[in-house]
Each structure stands twice: as C-alpha cells, then as structure tokens.
Design a protein around this motif. Structure first.
Motif, PDB file in Angstrom:
ATOM      1  N   THR A 234     -13.393  36.239  30.160  1.00  0.00           N
ATOM      2  CA  THR A 234     -12.271  35.330  29.985  1.00  0.00           C
ATOM      3  C   THR A 234     -12.648  34.932  28.384  1.00  0.00           C
ATOM      4  OG1 THR A 234     -12.162  34.570  32.160  1.00  0.00           O
ATOM      5  CG2 THR A 234     -10.865  33.387  30.452  1.00  0.00           C
ATOM      6  N   VAL A 235     -13.872  34.425  28.324  1.00  0.00           N
ATOM      7  CA  VAL A 235     -14.056  34.130  26.976  1.00  0.00           C
ATOM      8  C   VAL A 235     -13.888  35.171  25.772  1.00  0.00           C
ATOM      9  CG1 VAL A 235     -16.175  33.742  25.449  1.00  0.00           C
ATOM     10  CG2 VAL A 235     -16.045  32.557  27.579  1.00  0.00           C
ATOM     11  N   ALA A 236     -14.636  36.454  25.971  1.00  0.00           N
ATOM     12  CA  ALA A 236     -14.077  37.542  25.123  1.00  0.00           C
ATOM     13  C   ALA A 236     -12.692  37.726  24.805  1.00  0.00           C
ATOM     14  CB  ALA A 236     -14.755  38.809  25.843  1.00  0.00           C
ATOM     15  N   ALA A 237     -11.776  37.642  25.975  1.00  0.00           N
ATOM     16  CA  ALA A 237     -10.215  37.774  25.657  1.00  0.00           C
ATOM     17  C   ALA A 237      -9.663  36.669  25.010  1.00  0.00           C
ATOM     18  CB  ALA A 237      -9.610  37.753  27.193  1.00  0.00           C
ATOM     19  N   LEU A 238     -10.241  35.395  25.129  1.00  0.00           N
ATOM     20  CA  LEU A 238      -9.872  34.271  24.425  1.00  0.00           C
ATOM     21  C   LEU A 238     -10.218  34.447  22.886  1.00  0.00           C
ATOM     22  CD1 LEU A 238      -8.030  31.723  24.270  1.00  0.00           C
ATOM     23  CD2 LEU A 238     -10.133  30.403  24.817  1.00  0.00           C
ATOM     24  N   ALA A 239     -11.242  34.892  22.729  1.00  0.00           N
ATOM     25  CA  ALA A 239     -11.883  35.213  21.256  1.00  0.00           C
ATOM     26  C   ALA A 239     -11.038  36.371  20.678  1.00  0.00           C
ATOM     27  CB  ALA A 239     -13.337  35.492  21.469  1.00  0.00           C
ATOM     28  N   GLN A 240     -10.801  37.317  21.124  1.00  0.00           N
ATOM     29  CA  GLN A 240      -9.848  38.331  20.575  1.00  0.00           C
ATOM     30  C   GLN A 240      -8.557  37.878  20.270  1.00  0.00           C
ATOM     31  OE1 GLN A 240      -9.593  42.002  23.071  1.00  0.00           O
ATOM     32  NE2 GLN A 240      -8.756  43.200  21.476  1.00  0.00           N
ATOM     33  N   LEU A 241      -8.056  37.268  21.081  1.00  0.00           N
ATOM     34  CA  LEU A 241      -6.887  36.515  20.899  1.00  0.00           C
ATOM     35  C   LEU A 241      -6.781  35.628  19.557  1.00  0.00           C
ATOM     36  CD1 LEU A 241      -3.862  36.420  21.965  1.00  0.00           C
ATOM     37  CD2 LEU A 241      -4.575  34.363  23.147  1.00  0.00           C
ATOM     38  N   ASN A 242      -7.836  34.832  19.411  1.00  0.00           N
ATOM     39  CA  ASN A 242      -8.092  34.112  18.440  1.00  0.00           C
ATOM     40  C   ASN A 242      -8.759  34.536  17.092  1.00  0.00           C
ATOM     41  OD1 ASN A 242      -6.427  32.015  19.609  1.00  0.00           O
ATOM     42  ND2 ASN A 242      -8.266  31.176  20.829  1.00  0.00           N
ATOM     43  N   HIS A 243      -8.970  35.692  17.372  1.00  0.00           N
ATOM     44  CA  HIS A 243      -9.956  36.418  16.054  1.00  0.00           C
ATOM     45  C   HIS A 243     -11.081  35.562  15.845  1.00  0.00           C
ATOM     46  CE1 HIS A 243      -6.618  39.095  15.302  1.00  0.00           C
ATOM     47  NE2 HIS A 243      -5.647  38.095  15.384  1.00  0.00           N
ATOM     48  N   THR A 244     -11.786  34.998  17.003  1.00  0.00           N
ATOM     49  CA  THR A 244     -13.004  34.259  16.828  1.00  0.00           C
ATOM     50  C   THR A 244     -14.439  35.301  16.852  1.00  0.00           C
ATOM     51  OG1 THR A 244     -11.999  32.315  17.815  1.00  0.00           O
ATOM     52  CG2 THR A 244     -14.226  32.481  17.683  1.00  0.00           C
ATOM     53  N   ALA A 245     -15.051  35.206  16.020  1.00  0.00           N
ATOM     54  CA  ALA A 245     -16.223  36.038  16.164  1.00  0.00           C
ATOM     55  C   ALA A 245     -17.446  35.517  17.174  1.00  0.00           C
ATOM     56  CB  ALA A 245     -16.839  36.125  14.730  1.00  0.00           C
ATOM     57  N   MET A 246     -17.674  36.254  18.049  1.00  0.00           N
ATOM     58  CA  MET A 246     -18.708  35.701  18.958  1.00  0.00           C
ATOM     59  C   MET A 246     -19.724  36.547  19.144  1.00  0.00           C
ATOM     60  SD  MET A 246     -16.477  33.367  21.350  1.00  0.00           S
ATOM     61  CE  MET A 246     -17.965  32.524  22.104  1.00  0.00           C
ATOM     62  N   PRO A 247     -20.716  36.987  18.245  1.00  0.00           N
ATOM     63  CA  PRO A 247     -21.383  38.318  18.344  1.00  0.00           C
ATOM     64  C   PRO A 247     -22.539  38.020  19.669  1.00  0.00           C
ATOM     65  CG  PRO A 247     -21.966  37.076  16.373  1.00  0.00           C
ATOM     66  CD  PRO A 247     -20.585  36.541  16.986  1.00  0.00           C
ATOM     67  N   VAL A 248     -22.914  36.791  19.461  1.00  0.00           N
ATOM     68  CA  VAL A 248     -24.295  36.630  20.570  1.00  0.00           C
ATOM     69  C   VAL A 248     -23.223  36.767  22.080  1.00  0.00           C
ATOM     70  CG1 VAL A 248     -25.711  34.787  21.488  1.00  0.00           C
ATOM     71  CG2 VAL A 248     -25.429  35.168  19.109  1.00  0.00           C
ATOM     72  N   ALA A 249     -22.165  35.724  22.152  1.00  0.00           N
ATOM     73  CA  ALA A 249     -21.645  36.006  23.563  1.00  0.00           C
ATOM     74  C   ALA A 249     -21.542  37.452  23.950  1.00  0.00           C
ATOM     75  CB  ALA A 249     -20.339  34.962  23.451  1.00  0.00           C
ATOM     76  N   HIS A 250     -20.981  37.946  22.849  1.00  0.00           N
ATOM     77  CA  HIS A 250     -20.645  39.434  23.272  1.00  0.00           C
ATOM     78  C   HIS A 250     -21.749  40.373  23.730  1.00  0.00           C
ATOM     79  CE1 HIS A 250     -18.692  43.595  23.079  1.00  0.00           C
ATOM     80  NE2 HIS A 250     -19.277  43.798  22.221  1.00  0.00           N
ATOM     81  N   ALA A 251     -22.940  40.093  23.374  1.00  0.00           N
ATOM     82  CA  ALA A 251     -23.920  40.729  23.635  1.00  0.00           C
ATOM     83  C   ALA A 251     -24.571  40.518  24.918  1.00  0.00           C
ATOM     84  CB  ALA A 251     -25.194  40.630  22.551  1.00  0.00           C
ATOM     85  N   VAL A 252     -24.318  39.093  25.267  1.00  0.00           N
ATOM     86  CA  VAL A 252     -24.772  38.612  26.536  1.00  0.00           C
ATOM     87  C   VAL A 252     -23.643  39.105  27.680  1.00  0.00           C
ATOM     88  CG1 VAL A 252     -25.077  36.284  27.861  1.00  0.00           C
ATOM     89  CG2 VAL A 252     -25.794  36.655  25.628  1.00  0.00           C
ATOM     90  N   GLN A 253     -22.435  39.242  27.424  1.00  0.00           N
ATOM     91  CA  GLN A 253     -21.549  39.649  28.139  1.00  0.00           C
ATOM     92  C   GLN A 253     -21.971  41.085  28.770  1.00  0.00           C
ATOM     93  OE1 GLN A 253     -18.046  40.952  26.466  1.00  0.00           O
ATOM     94  NE2 GLN A 253     -16.545  41.116  28.239  1.00  0.00           N
ATOM     95  N   GLN A 254     -22.294  41.910  27.939  1.00  0.00           N
ATOM     96  CA  GLN A 254     -22.684  43.379  28.057  1.00  0.00           C
ATOM     97  C   GLN A 254     -23.984  43.308  29.074  1.00  0.00           C
ATOM     98  OE1 GLN A 254     -20.580  45.548  27.348  1.00  0.00           O
ATOM     99  NE2 GLN A 254     -19.538  43.646  26.584  1.00  0.00           N
ATOM    100  N   LEU A 255     -24.907  42.348  28.790  1.00  0.00           N
ATOM    101  CA  LEU A 255     -26.100  42.209  29.871  1.00  0.00           C
ATOM    102  C   LEU A 255     -25.728  41.848  31.119  1.00  0.00           C
ATOM    103  CD1 LEU A 255     -29.157  42.509  29.869  1.00  0.00           C
ATOM    104  CD2 LEU A 255     -29.189  39.849  29.529  1.00  0.00           C
ATOM    105  N   TYR A 256     -24.645  40.999  31.303  1.00  0.00           N
ATOM    106  CA  TYR A 256     -24.131  40.630  32.579  1.00  0.00           C
ATOM    107  C   TYR A 256     -23.459  41.911  33.155  1.00  0.00           C
ATOM    108  CZ  TYR A 256     -25.590  35.839  32.538  1.00  0.00           C
ATOM    109  OH  TYR A 256     -26.365  34.592  32.312  1.00  0.00           O
TER     110      TYR A 256
END
Length: 277
Positions: A234-256
């Motif tokens: 859900t974080v990733a979807a909201l970040a994409q919608l708002n064009h928010t750069a979240m490189p750390v959260a993206h890497a963590v998402q892939q680990l989970y």
C-alpha cells in the motif's frame, strides 16, 4: 486485536454489542457481558458508535456496504470508526459512500500502532482522519485502549500516517535482522545486541522487542510478515501515485516479498531474519 479492544471497553464499563463473521469467536466477549448482534446492520441500528477492526480494504467494504452491512442501518449510527490499515484513497471513497448512503453518519479512519500487547495494556497509538467533532464524540471509547490519539486531518490522513508508521517499523525490523546476521557471522552473540546498544542512538522499542524475538527458537505470532507486506504494498502504491521517491522502503518491500515467496508469510515479522540466513 479487535477482541482485546472489546475486552478493554467492557472492563471500562461501556455497554457493548459485538459481531464477528465467526460467532463462536465472540463467545468470550458475550460471557464478559457483551450482547451478540446477528448482522452488522443490526448492530449499527442499535449503536451510535461502531468500532471496526478487520484485515484489509475488501473486508472493510464488505462489512460496511455488503448485504446486511453497516450502511443498511436505520439511522442510529452516528460515527463509524475503522481501525483497519488500508489505502487512504479507499478510505476517502468509503467515507463518501457512507455519507451518500447514510447522510447522518460520519467516517473516522483510525488505524492503530502497538500490536496486540498494546491493545491488552490500553497503550495503543491511534492516528485519526476525519472531523474533530466526531473524534471528540468517540474519544471516551478510544481512551479505553489507547494512550495517544492524534487527529491528523481529513479522511485518509489517519491511513497515510499509519503507512508512515509501517514504513519505519518494517524497515527498522529488517535492519535489526541485518545487524544480528552481521554479528552472528562475525562470531558475536547477537542476542546481546539490545543490551549492548541500550541507551545509545541505535536503541529503540523495536530493538528491545525484536532482538529477543529473533534470537528465540519459537516466538508467538503478533504481526505476520504477510501483514507487513500488505502495508508495504500500500505504501508503494501511494508513493507511485504521488511520485514519491522511497528507495529504502522499496528495497525493504522486496525483502518481505521474498520472505512470503519462501512461505514465511504466516510467521511473525521477527522471522524476516530467516531470509538472511
């Protein structure tokens, strides 16, 4: 989580009606003095305030707008409080739908942080989106299981704040796991990290909770890895919608996601450490 909140409400002396998709799960609350409703609509028709704690947006939509849903009530319910962690956009859409179906009913998105232990102890943090007057109306009930209640803005603001919370929590848990793996690989007793780092800049509630959990051979499930992944998606979807750069959260998402792929999804979030072994 919901049963623990309900128990706190009963212990505080509030009159309580309950509903659960599995009625037997509500039996312990009925034994403590709660009244069992047959449907969500029946419950909402007899209560001014309805508090809900379900898993995801689909469950929220079914509960409120499905057959015999809360939106079918006869005008009694004034405030609906949603404790689920879902998309801010879904929350805003649901709030508008409820207003259209029930003009005198208002929505508060009120996701929580603190886990089942916080619910039992009455120490949850609740982040709220909605009208202040509605929050003041329900505050006496929320006070039964929360120690901090913060109005963050209009509908959706509470959910956005919870996503910020989950970004920090999920990332921190993953970093703690990495630190413990680094210590172990170098021959250091990783189970001592929380003691060694206590009081320093790396110290935190999560460090003190998760080093013992990651060191234990068996741990009770509080929040699952798949639940954390749901929120990170859900974080990733909201970040994409708002064009928010979240490189750390993206890497963590892939680990989970990797942990889920390796069939660890139903295990406690502390078991993210297994994917690093």
């Amino acid at each position: 989580m919901g049963s623990r909140m309900a128990s706190r409400l009963l212990a505080a002396g509030h009159t309580l009606q309950v509903w659960n998709r599995s009625p037997d799960k509500a039996a312990p609350l009925v034994a403590k003095g709660a009244t069992l409703a047959k449907t969500p609509a029946e419950l909402a028709s007899q209560c001014e305030v309805v508090l809900s704690c379900v898993y995801d947006a689909q469950a929220v939509e079914e509960l409120v707008f499905g057959p015999n849903g809360i939106a079918q009530h006869n005008g009694t319910m004034k405030v609906f409080v949603d404790h689920a962690s879902i998309s801010p956009k879904a929350t805003q859409a649901f709030a508008q739908r409820l207003q259209h179906a029930c003009p005198n009913s208002y929505w508060l998105d009120a996701p929580v942080s603190g886990g089942t232990g916080g619910a039992e102890a009455g120490t949850l943090a609740i982040m709220v989106g909605g009208r202040d007057e509605d929050l003041q109306h329900v505050r006496p009930y929320l006070d039964a299981y929360a120690q901090r209640i913060t109005l963050m803005g209009a509908n959706g603001a509470g959910q956005t704040t919870k996503l910020c919370n989950q970004t920090i929590v999920a990332s921190t848990i993953a970093v703690i796991a990495e630190a413990m793996r680094l210590a172990t690989d170098e021959g250091v007793d990783a189970s001592l990290l929380n003691e060694a780092l206590a009081g320093g800049w790396a110290d935190s509630t999560l460090l003190q909770l998760f080093v013992p959990r990651m060191s234990a051979s068996e741990v009770p499930v509080t929040a699952t890895l798949d639940t954390m992944l749901k929120d990170l998606d859900t974080v990733a979807a909201l970040a994409q919608l708002n064009h928010t750069a979240m490189p750390v959260a993206h890497a963590v998402q892939q680990l989970y996601r990797l942990a889920s792929k390796h069939e660890l999804g139903d295990q406690d979030a502390s078991q993210i450490i297994k994917i690093l072994a």
